[in-house]
Design a protein around this motif. Structure first.
Motif, PDB file in Angstrom:
ATOM      1  N   LEU A  82     -38.458 -80.501  14.264  1.00 27.77           N
ATOM      2  CA  LEU A  82     -37.919 -80.507  15.702  1.00 27.77           C
ATOM      3  C   LEU A  82     -38.885 -81.144  16.635  1.00 27.77           C
ATOM      4  O   LEU A  82     -38.555 -81.969  17.288  1.00 27.77           O
ATOM      5  CB  LEU A  82     -37.828 -79.005  16.182  1.00 27.77           C
ATOM      6  N   GLY A 129     -41.075 -91.355  21.890  1.00 23.94           N
ATOM      7  CA  GLY A 129     -41.520 -92.595  21.933  1.00 23.94           C
ATOM      8  C   GLY A 129     -40.706 -93.633  21.873  1.00 23.94           C
ATOM      9  O   GLY A 129     -41.166 -94.829  22.387  1.00 23.94           O
ATOM     10  N   LEU A 130     -39.416 -93.516  21.461  1.00 20.92           N
ATOM     11  CA  LEU A 130     -38.356 -94.681  21.819  1.00 20.92           C
ATOM     12  C   LEU A 130     -38.407 -95.027  23.272  1.00 20.92           C
ATOM     13  O   LEU A 130     -38.476 -96.171  23.812  1.00 20.92           O
ATOM     14  CB  LEU A 130     -36.983 -94.146  21.226  1.00 20.92           C
ATOM     15  N   PHE A 131     -38.392 -93.729  23.945  1.00 22.24           N
ATOM     16  CA  PHE A 131     -38.120 -94.100  25.459  1.00 22.24           C
ATOM     17  C   PHE A 131     -39.562 -94.776  26.112  1.00 22.24           C
ATOM     18  O   PHE A 131     -39.474 -95.794  26.853  1.00 22.24           O
ATOM     19  CB  PHE A 131     -38.059 -92.572  26.397  1.00 22.24           C
ATOM     20  N   GLY A 188     -41.192 -83.244  15.637  1.00 18.80           N
ATOM     21  CA  GLY A 188     -41.328 -84.594  15.469  1.00 18.80           C
ATOM     22  C   GLY A 188     -40.036 -85.602  16.092  1.00 18.80           C
ATOM     23  O   GLY A 188     -40.483 -86.591  16.343  1.00 18.80           O
ATOM     24  N   GLY A 189     -39.189 -84.793  15.640  1.00 17.21           N
ATOM     25  CA  GLY A 189     -37.875 -85.581  16.113  1.00 17.21           C
ATOM     26  C   GLY A 189     -37.789 -85.716  17.636  1.00 17.21           C
ATOM     27  O   GLY A 189     -37.423 -86.742  18.263  1.00 17.21           O
ATOM     28  N   ILE A 190     -38.079 -84.767  18.670  1.00 15.59           N
ATOM     29  CA  ILE A 190     -38.196 -84.886  19.944  1.00 15.59           C
ATOM     30  C   ILE A 190     -39.351 -85.907  20.279  1.00 15.59           C
ATOM     31  O   ILE A 190     -38.799 -86.837  21.140  1.00 15.59           O
ATOM     32  CB  ILE A 190     -38.330 -83.579  20.578  1.00 15.59           C
ATOM     33  N   THR A 222     -44.472 -89.744  16.046  1.00 13.79           N
ATOM     34  CA  THR A 222     -43.736 -88.867  15.250  1.00 13.79           C
ATOM     35  C   THR A 222     -44.664 -87.836  14.531  1.00 13.79           C
ATOM     36  O   THR A 222     -44.631 -86.836  14.283  1.00 13.79           O
ATOM     37  CB  THR A 222     -42.978 -89.874  14.287  1.00 13.79           C
ATOM     38  N   THR A 231     -40.405 -88.453  18.560  1.00 13.22           N
ATOM     39  CA  THR A 231     -40.008 -89.546  17.981  1.00 13.22           C
ATOM     40  C   THR A 231     -38.990 -90.295  19.289  1.00 13.22           C
ATOM     41  O   THR A 231     -38.979 -91.412  19.646  1.00 13.22           O
ATOM     42  CB  THR A 231     -39.098 -89.753  16.824  1.00 13.22           C
ATOM     43  N   VAL A 232     -37.902 -89.509  19.813  1.00 14.76           N
ATOM     44  CA  VAL A 232     -37.005 -90.073  20.796  1.00 14.76           C
ATOM     45  C   VAL A 232     -38.065 -90.247  22.167  1.00 14.76           C
ATOM     46  O   VAL A 232     -37.677 -91.358  22.900  1.00 14.76           O
ATOM     47  CB  VAL A 232     -35.949 -89.091  20.983  1.00 14.76           C
ATOM     48  N   VAL A 289     -44.257 -95.740  17.953  1.00 11.99           N
ATOM     49  CA  VAL A 289     -43.123 -94.726  17.900  1.00 11.99           C
ATOM     50  C   VAL A 289     -43.747 -93.814  16.731  1.00 11.99           C
ATOM     51  O   VAL A 289     -43.706 -92.662  16.929  1.00 11.99           O
ATOM     52  CB  VAL A 289     -41.603 -95.149  17.498  1.00 11.99           C
ATOM     53  N   ARG A 290     -44.518 -94.634  15.603  1.00 16.60           N
ATOM     54  CA  ARG A 290     -44.739 -93.570  14.446  1.00 16.60           C
ATOM     55  C   ARG A 290     -45.982 -92.732  14.846  1.00 16.60           C
ATOM     56  O   ARG A 290     -46.045 -91.508  14.173  1.00 16.60           O
ATOM     57  CB  ARG A 290     -45.210 -94.673  13.285  1.00 16.60           C
TER      58      ARG A 290
END
Lengths: 457, 167
Positions: free
Chosen positions: B102, B111-113, B104-106, B55, B108-109, B51-52
């Motif tokens: 913005l 990446g979680l998915f 980076g956050g999107i 980001t 990251t999520v 995930v990193r």
């Protein structure tokens, strides 16, 4: 189990026995079950005010902003005051979720979900005021940089543009943060729900099972979102403050505004968390999870940020006196002793004097006192923005252009409606999603089980 | 092939069981935890989450987008003000900063998915609602003759139950 005999392994599969559900799940999911008459009454009240504001707004769109009390020289009235107020409220959620997460402050676990939800609803409430304030709502998309046949672009040197980007980023990130944190808890609810709620949670849980790869990605995402949200939360209210500080209006044009607004935002946000969580704890019997220890820590934050605010008030006055600039001096003199003196003294007493009582431990753990104080702080912080905006604009450089401002009934109606909007969504959230982060509470419970009982979180 | 699910009460037991299973050469291991415990997650997947990387990509895209969009737009329709340059980097830094966060956050999520395998449309049959209560599960896929060994190994590590599930 004995080694498998001649029959196949598949033939030996039996349903896994089910022990009773864990205490944490039962306690925290109970909040979402059923709804009392009081709940429906509050929801009805909130919906009433929300619709009232909607009706007033439609009337205002029809008649024009003139009915909102906007008259020369004051064209930023209660709507902008309320916008800044709600953006400020929104800051505590991210502070509790992100900054305290990075500092490994474990006490945040009990309150972070409620604060995150509050953040999202407060930002959404605030964002509406931009639309309400511009009046011609059908042209509000002009603020976005989109290709158009005129070949024009927006002016990125304007603080209002920065605000557009800051607020929309903040809304997006806080919604993502809330949702990412909710996924494991929605999965808990999914496993225990029936009917339409089961369908809703199954969709929203995205098939979460808590496998190690999921938790690994989840932990990393929460860490990175916290790392991103921490500078974001500091930037958002700085940008909001620059809406004022970049202008030359006396009382606005000062470099202290960014930290001053950020401290004030955190201050008001923490007060709002108390205003919401004290009744929630009481009504749903969550004393075992949200303890006095949490409230005491929050009141310490309130005390600290109150002192920072007090320092900012004093330095504002000092600098305006020390600058020798007459319009600045006049503006500040009229703040305290001019036509808006009541707002100024409400702001000073509610935001800096009353919170000093929190030096006493007895009062920090006195929950009714904290509730009353938090409401006073909310009022005081609304008046802070009122003082900054209205006194600044009403007394600019040339006395010939001075004017008076009295809030109009549409403004007050829409202000009341903003609380209705916020409360409607918060109340619905309470019944649909866990208001305390269940997985995080379990992390503590399992740690305690592993290392023996004790440890006060 | 068979699948065994061992049920544990504490994260340390899960981590120990997973390590032993890995040392015996079983690689198809998954755990279910009610809450995040780094010891468990690291035992199964020792490498840091990717995930990193997402980001980083998002953040860099954001900062580049922020500066290039503002500078390009300012020069696409040039407005001369007081002889100053058309592009002004300090205010554009604010836009670039917000877009860094913005994007980076999107990502990251996202990446979680991607790395968390979400959304998953079919839930593993080994999953059970007790893993969203307070129990831990270790699921191992193995050949049928290894069932007894794994069963014994899990029980040695304080598994309260070991069950067979559909593979």
């Amino acid at each position: 189990m004995t080694p498998p005999p001649t029959n196949t392994v598949a033939g030996m599969i039996r349903p896994v026995p089910m022990p009773p559900d864990s205490q944490t799940n039962r306690d925290l999911l109970a909040v979402m079950k059923g709804a009392s008459g009081g709940y429906w009454f509050l929801l009805g009240l909130a919906l009433f005010f929300m619709h009232l504001a909607g009706a007033i707004w439609i009337y205002q769109v029809y008649k024009g902003l003139g009915i909102a009390g906007y008259a020369h020289p004051i064209f930023w009235g209660v709507y902008v005051v309320t916008f800044v107020f709600w953006v400020g409220i929104a800051h505590a959620g991210t502070l509790i979720s992100a900054i305290l997460f990075l500092f490994r402050a474990k006490w945040r676990n009990a309150i972070n979900r409620g604060a995150e939800a509050m953040t999202v609803f407060a930002v959404l409430t605030a964002a509406q005021f931009l639309g309400i304030h511009v009046g011609r709502i059908w042209k509000s998309y002009f603020i976005l940089p989109y290709p158009n046949q005129r070949g024009l672009w927006v002016n990125f040197k304007s603080p209002l543009l920065w605000d557009t980007f800051a607020i929309s980023t903040y809304a997006t990130i806080s919604i993502l943060f809330l949702f990412v944190g909710l996924i494991p808890d929605i999965a808990i609810a999914r496993d225990r729900a029936t009917g339409w709620k089961k369908v809703l949670y199954t969709i929203l849980a995205l098939g979460w099972v808590g496998s190690s790869s999921q938790w690994k990605a989840h932990n990393r995402s929460v860490l990175h979102l916290s790392g991103l949200a921490t500078p974001l939360v500091l930037s958002v209210h700085s940008v909001v403050s620059w809406d004022f500080a970049m202008a030359l209006v006396p009382g606005w044009h000062t470099t202290i505004f960014a930290p001053y607004f950020v401290a004030g935002a955190i201050f008001s946000g923490f007060a709002m968390v108390l205003t919401l969580m004290i009744p929630v704890r009481r009504i749903f019997g969550l004393e075992a999870y949200i303890t006095d220890y949490h409230f005491e820590n929050m009141s310490r934050f309130i005390l600290l940020t109150s002192i920072i605010c007090g320092y900012a008030y004093i330095s504002e006055y000092f600098i305006s006196w020390y600058s020798g600039v007459e319009p600045e001096q006049t503006s500040f003199w009229l703040r305290a002793f001019g036509p808006y003196w009541i707002s100024t003294w409400v702001m000073i007493i509610f935001n800096t004097v009353l919170p000093q009582l929190l030096w006493f431990k007895k009062l920090r753990v006195n929950v009714p006192f904290l509730f009353v104080l938090s409401v006073c702080i909310n009022i005081g912080m609304w008046f802070e923005r009122y003082v900054i905006i209205i006194t600044g604009l009403s007394r600019e450089y040339n006395p010939a252009t001075w004017g008076e401002f009295i809030p109009s009934w549409p403004e007050m109606g829409i202000l009341a409606g903003s609380f209705g909007f916020f409360c409607t969504f918060f109340l619905i959230f309470l019944k649909l999603f866990p208001v305390v982060a269940i997985a995080e509470m379990k992390e503590i419970a399992i740690h305690e089980k592993a290392h023996g009982a004790g440890g006060g979180h | 092939m068979a699948r065994l699910v061992g049920i544990f009460e504490l994260p340390a037991q899960v981590a120990a069981a997973v390590k032993q299973l890995k040392s015996r050469g079983y690689t198809d291991i998954e755990t279910f935890s009610p809450a995040p415990f780094p010891e468990v997650d690291d035992a199964v997947h020792p490498k840091p989450s990717k995930v990193r990387l997402m980001t980083l990509i998002g953040g860099l895209t954001g900062v580049v987008t922020g500066y290039s969009m503002t500078i390009w737009m300012a020069n696409n329709w040039q407005i001369m003000i007081g002889g100053k340059p058309f592009s002004s980097i300090p205010p554009y830094t604010i836009i670039a900063f917000e877009l860094t966060i913005l994007f980076g956050g999107i990502l990251t999520v996202l990446g979680l998915f991607i790395f968390g395998g979400l959304p998953k449309f079919k839930i593993d049959p080994a999953y059970n609602s007790r893993f969203s209560a307070e129990d831990f599960g270790v699921v191992v896929r193995c050949s049928e003759q290894d069932v007894a060994e794994i069963d014994a190994l899990m029980r040695d590590n304080d598994a309260t139950e070991v069950n067979l599930v559909e593979s």
